[in-house]
Write a protein that holds these residues in place. Structure first.
Motif, short mmCIF file in Angstrom:
data_model
loop_
_atom_site.label_atom_id
_atom_site.label_comp_id
_atom_site.label_asym_id
_atom_site.label_seq_id
_atom_site.Cartn_x
_atom_site.Cartn_y
_atom_site.Cartn_z
N PRO A 16 0.81 -1.23 0.00
CA PRO A 16 0.00 0.00 0.00
C PRO A 16 0.84 1.27 0.00
O PRO A 16 0.35 2.33 -0.43
CB PRO A 16 -0.82 -0.13 1.29
CG PRO A 16 -0.91 -1.59 1.54
CD PRO A 16 0.42 -2.12 1.11
N ALA A 17 2.09 1.20 0.49
CA ALA A 17 2.95 2.38 0.43
C ALA A 17 3.25 2.74 -1.03
O ALA A 17 3.26 3.92 -1.40
CB ALA A 17 4.24 2.12 1.19
N VAL A 18 3.48 1.71 -1.86
CA VAL A 18 3.69 1.94 -3.30
C VAL A 18 2.43 2.55 -3.90
O VAL A 18 2.50 3.51 -4.69
CB VAL A 18 4.04 0.62 -4.02
CG1 VAL A 18 4.23 0.85 -5.51
CG2 VAL A 18 5.30 0.02 -3.43
N ASP A 19 1.27 1.98 -3.53
CA ASP A 19 0.01 2.51 -4.05
C ASP A 19 -0.21 3.96 -3.61
O ASP A 19 -0.74 4.77 -4.37
CB ASP A 19 -1.15 1.64 -3.58
CG ASP A 19 -1.06 0.21 -4.11
OD1 ASP A 19 -0.41 0.02 -5.15
OD2 ASP A 19 -1.61 -0.70 -3.47
N GLY A 20 0.20 4.27 -2.38
CA GLY A 20 0.06 5.63 -1.89
C GLY A 20 0.90 6.62 -2.68
O GLY A 20 0.45 7.72 -3.02
N VAL A 21 2.14 6.23 -2.99
CA VAL A 21 3.01 7.09 -3.80
C VAL A 21 2.41 7.27 -5.19
O VAL A 21 2.40 8.39 -5.74
CB VAL A 21 4.43 6.49 -3.90
CG1 VAL A 21 5.29 7.30 -4.87
CG2 VAL A 21 5.09 6.46 -2.52
N ALA A 22 1.89 6.18 -5.76
CA ALA A 22 1.26 6.27 -7.08
C ALA A 22 0.05 7.20 -7.05
O ALA A 22 -0.19 7.96 -8.00
CB ALA A 22 0.86 4.88 -7.57
N LYS A 23 -0.70 7.14 -5.96
CA LYS A 23 -1.88 8.00 -5.84
C LYS A 23 -1.47 9.47 -5.78
O LYS A 23 -2.13 10.33 -6.38
CB LYS A 23 -2.66 7.61 -4.58
CG LYS A 23 -4.00 8.31 -4.43
CD LYS A 23 -4.73 7.78 -3.21
CE LYS A 23 -6.10 8.45 -3.07
NZ LYS A 23 -7.03 8.06 -4.15
N ILE A 24 -0.38 9.77 -5.08
CA ILE A 24 0.10 11.16 -5.01
C ILE A 24 0.55 11.64 -6.39
O ILE A 24 0.21 12.74 -6.83
CB ILE A 24 1.26 11.25 -4.00
CG1 ILE A 24 0.75 11.03 -2.58
CG2 ILE A 24 1.94 12.62 -4.09
CD1 ILE A 24 1.84 10.96 -1.54
N LEU A 25 1.31 10.80 -7.09
CA LEU A 25 1.81 11.19 -8.41
C LEU A 25 0.69 11.31 -9.44
O LEU A 25 0.82 12.05 -10.42
CB LEU A 25 2.84 10.17 -8.90
CG LEU A 25 4.16 10.11 -8.12
CD1 LEU A 25 5.06 9.00 -8.68
CD2 LEU A 25 4.88 11.45 -8.17
N SER A 26 -0.43 10.59 -9.21
CA SER A 26 -1.53 10.62 -10.19
C SER A 26 -2.19 11.99 -10.28
O SER A 26 -2.93 12.27 -11.22
CB SER A 26 -2.58 9.56 -9.84
OG SER A 26 -3.22 9.88 -8.61
N THR A 199 11.27 16.82 -11.56
CA THR A 199 11.31 17.54 -10.29
C THR A 199 11.82 16.60 -9.20
O THR A 199 11.80 15.38 -9.35
CB THR A 199 9.91 18.04 -9.93
OG1 THR A 199 9.05 16.89 -9.76
CG2 THR A 199 9.35 18.94 -11.01
N PRO A 200 12.28 17.16 -8.07
CA PRO A 200 12.70 16.29 -6.95
C PRO A 200 11.60 15.35 -6.50
O PRO A 200 11.86 14.19 -6.16
CB PRO A 200 13.07 17.30 -5.85
CG PRO A 200 13.47 18.53 -6.60
CD PRO A 200 12.57 18.57 -7.80
N ALA A 201 10.35 15.81 -6.50
CA ALA A 201 9.23 14.97 -6.08
C ALA A 201 9.05 13.79 -7.03
O ALA A 201 8.83 12.65 -6.59
CB ALA A 201 7.95 15.79 -6.01
N LEU A 202 9.15 14.04 -8.34
CA LEU A 202 9.00 12.97 -9.31
C LEU A 202 10.16 11.98 -9.21
O LEU A 202 9.97 10.76 -9.29
CB LEU A 202 8.92 13.54 -10.72
CG LEU A 202 8.73 12.53 -11.85
CD1 LEU A 202 7.44 11.74 -11.65
CD2 LEU A 202 8.73 13.22 -13.21
N PHE A 203 11.39 12.49 -9.03
CA PHE A 203 12.56 11.62 -8.92
C PHE A 203 12.45 10.71 -7.70
O PHE A 203 12.64 9.49 -7.79
CB PHE A 203 13.82 12.47 -8.85
CG PHE A 203 15.08 11.67 -8.66
CD1 PHE A 203 15.65 10.98 -9.73
CD2 PHE A 203 15.69 11.59 -7.41
CE1 PHE A 203 16.80 10.23 -9.55
CE2 PHE A 203 16.84 10.85 -7.23
CZ PHE A 203 17.40 10.16 -8.30
N LEU A 204 12.13 11.31 -6.55
CA LEU A 204 12.00 10.52 -5.33
C LEU A 204 10.82 9.55 -5.42
O LEU A 204 10.90 8.41 -4.93
CB LEU A 204 11.82 11.44 -4.12
CG LEU A 204 13.04 12.30 -3.76
CD1 LEU A 204 12.69 13.25 -2.61
CD2 LEU A 204 14.22 11.41 -3.37
N GLY A 205 9.74 9.98 -6.07
CA GLY A 205 8.59 9.10 -6.24
C GLY A 205 8.93 7.90 -7.10
O GLY A 205 8.52 6.77 -6.79
#
Length: 293
Positions: A16-26, A199-205
């Motif tokens: 779910p942590a992976v899913d959470g990151v994907a949800k933020i990036l979406s 962006t840093p957010a996209l790279f870290l994501g």
């Protein structure tokens, strides 16, 4: 056996942590782009591990077409899930996705001629009712739930296709080949609108998506090496509980009672499917004998 269960529970906690990151990036990127970054990163990590440990990445020559088909199925499944994550609460997206074992079991009966036991049929019916409650056509279809169920159906087809694979490769090769091949398959769609701004957010994501996905992959493989699939399978539904927790605490999401009932019906159907009909029939036989006496 206990270590296998622990490994799988840990994988279900991390997923779910992976899913959470994907949800933020979406919120800023398309599902295709998120899936592309996830699998490109995971494949690159697998190649780096192989290079540092001196292991070879192998692709079975007699199964290249099958590998392509299975990769297309898993990429379709993950892209559908990422789409659902951007539309509905995490619990709904992950819960609909958990219909995969039912689809896999039904395809096993139809394609691989596996015996249609009473528990499989009953479990499939329960999960089907759960999916119907989750969708609730009379209240208006939620597109996110539809995507989640489509993703689950594709994942179930992938699992059924994996049973018929002509050859099996090691976990590292499977991760590297499917991730990089999958990234290549969806690259034209992901990059159709141009390259994203790094962006840093996209790279870290992207690092989080690929890294945690790789960890979950190896934990799952390690679990199935240490315990039987029938013992581990019920713990796959632990993912639903952790998804609800992540959705509530991370995104402030909540779901209605009807949707919650549908989600648990899907999980219950999966658990019934895994039950041994011979063990269930024994208590019934003992009761009949007791009444006759």
């Amino acid at each position: 056996m206990q270590s296998g269960v622990c490994f799988l529970i840990l994988a279900m906690l991390l997923t779910p942590a992976v899913d959470g990151v994907a949800k933020i990036l979406s919120a800023e990127h398309t599902p295709m782009m998120i899936a592309f970054l996830r699998y490109l990163t995971a494949g690159t990590i697998a190649l780096a591990i192989a290079r540092s440990t001196g292991r070879r990445i192998e692709v079975a020559r007699g199964d290249r077409l099958g590998q392509l088909l299975r990769t297309a199925l898993i990429m379709g499944a993950m892209t559908a899930l990422i789409s659902a994550l951007g539309m509905v609460p995490m619990a709904k997206a992950v819960g609909g996705f958990l219909i995969a074992p039912i689809v896999s079991g039904l395809l096993g009966i139809l394609v691989w001629r596996e015996p249609p036991t009473s528990t499989r049929l009953a479990g499939s019916a329960i999960s089907f009712l759960g999916a119907a409650v989750l969708l609730r056509p009379e209240a208006g279809l939620e597109l996110g739930c539809v995507f989640a169920l489509i993703g689950g159906a594709l994942l179930g087809t992938y699992l059924a296709a994996t049973r018929g694979a002509k050859s099996q490769t090691d976990a590292l090769s499977t991760l590297a080949v499917q991730s990089l091949l999958g990234a290549g398959l969806i690259a034209p769609f992901a990059l159709s609108t141009g390259l994203p701004v790094l962006t840093p957010a996209l790279f870290l994501g992207a690092i989080a998506l690929g890294g945690v996905s790789a960890i979950c992959h190896f934990l799952t493989v390690a679990a199935y090496q240490r315990a039987d699939a029938t013992i581990l399978a019920p713990f796959l539904y632990f993912n639903l509980l952790t998804a609800m927790a992540v959705g509530f605490f991370w995104f402030g999401e909540s779901i209605g009672a009807a949707s919650l009932a549908g989600l648990f019906a899907i999980a219950a159907g999966g658990l019934v499917t895994l039950a041994d009909p011979r063990r269930l029939s024994l208590p019934v036989a003992l009761r009949i004998r007791a009444l006759a006496a």
